[in-house]
Every structure is written in C-alpha cells, then in structure tokens.
Design a protein around this motif. Sequence first.
Motif, PDB file in Angstrom:
ATOM      1  N   VAL A 194     -10.075   0.779  -3.816  1.00  0.00           N
ATOM      2  CA  VAL A 194     -10.443   0.900  -5.233  1.00  0.00           C
ATOM      3  C   VAL A 194     -11.313  -0.280  -5.655  1.00  0.00           C
ATOM      4  CG1 VAL A 194      -9.524   0.850  -7.578  1.00  0.00           C
ATOM      5  CG2 VAL A 194      -8.472   2.329  -5.865  1.00  0.00           C
ATOM      6  N   VAL A 195     -10.963  -1.472  -5.246  1.00  0.00           N
ATOM      7  CA  VAL A 195     -11.758  -2.658  -5.601  1.00  0.00           C
ATOM      8  C   VAL A 195     -13.151  -2.569  -4.989  1.00  0.00           C
ATOM      9  CG1 VAL A 195     -11.953  -5.148  -5.276  1.00  0.00           C
ATOM     10  CG2 VAL A 195      -9.779  -4.152  -5.988  1.00  0.00           C
TER      11      VAL A 195
ATOM     12  N   PHE B 242      -2.189  -6.859  -0.414  1.00  0.00           N
ATOM     13  CA  PHE B 242      -2.627  -5.665  -1.115  1.00  0.00           C
ATOM     14  C   PHE B 242      -2.516  -4.462  -0.200  1.00  0.00           C
ATOM     15  CE2 PHE B 242      -5.017  -9.194  -2.981  1.00  0.00           C
ATOM     16  CZ  PHE B 242      -4.649  -9.045  -4.312  1.00  0.00           C
ATOM     17  N   THR B 243      -2.335  -3.318  -0.802  1.00  0.00           N
ATOM     18  CA  THR B 243      -2.306  -2.088  -0.012  1.00  0.00           C
ATOM     19  C   THR B 243      -3.735  -1.649   0.261  1.00  0.00           C
ATOM     20  OG1 THR B 243      -2.303  -0.652  -1.944  1.00  0.00           O
ATOM     21  CG2 THR B 243      -0.147  -1.387  -1.117  1.00  0.00           C
TER      22      THR B 243
ATOM     23  N   GLU C  94      -5.436  -0.133  -2.814  1.00  0.00           N
ATOM     24  CA  GLU C  94      -5.908  -1.122  -3.782  1.00  0.00           C
ATOM     25  C   GLU C  94      -7.229  -1.745  -3.338  1.00  0.00           C
ATOM     26  OE1 GLU C  94      -1.674  -2.730  -5.605  1.00  0.00           O
ATOM     27  OE2 GLU C  94      -2.427  -3.586  -3.731  1.00  0.00           O
TER      28      GLU C  94
END
Length: 111
Positions: free
Chosen positions: A22-23, A15-16, A19
């Motif tokens: 955001v999670v 994942f970047t 990302e």
Amino acid sequence: MLQKIRDLIKSDKGFTLIELVVVIVILGILAAIAIPRFTDRRGEAEEAAIQADIKILQNAVDMYYFDEAAFPSNLDEANLVTPGYLKSIPQSVTDGEINYDSSDGDVTPAP
C-alpha cells in the motif's frame, strides 16, 4: 485459540506485506503526479533564464552605444567583456538561443 493468534500478531515487529505494498502504491501515485509538473517547470525556468540574459545583453549593448556612438558588431568578448560592459558572455548566446541585430542593437530570442 484466538488469543494466541492475537498475541503472535502483536508480538511480531515490523510491517506486513500488504502494508508495504500500500505504501509503495501511494508513493507511485505521488511520483506520477509530481514528475510531470517538475519537467514543465524546467522549460519555464530555461525560458526565464533566456529572457534575463536578453535584458542583461540589451543593457550592455545600450551602454556600448552611449560610449561609442555605434552598436557593437556582434556579442563577443572583444566588444562587451574586455571594455567592462559584462563579466562574461552568457551561455545562451553561444548556444544560439539569442539573436542580435547590429544595425539597431536589438537583442531578441531566437525563433
């Protein structure tokens, strides 16, 4: 040139950072919503447990009265557990969360 960049992006596994951030933000928002609701429920559960203890104790006091023609002097093991009216005295009695009036056998929550 763009094709090479797209291939590099597609070939990377994982994942970047965006990302993941955001999670984490979404999980933080959900926790901020859920935690206050659970803490409110604990108080409600404690109140319900005290009410249940009061009903159990009131029934035990009533059975004692029917057998002895007098109310027990207090809510202790000698009066309620030893004769078999209760298996044990509820913790709310020893914590002082329940009041008992031996003159009329009334079991009430402590103010």
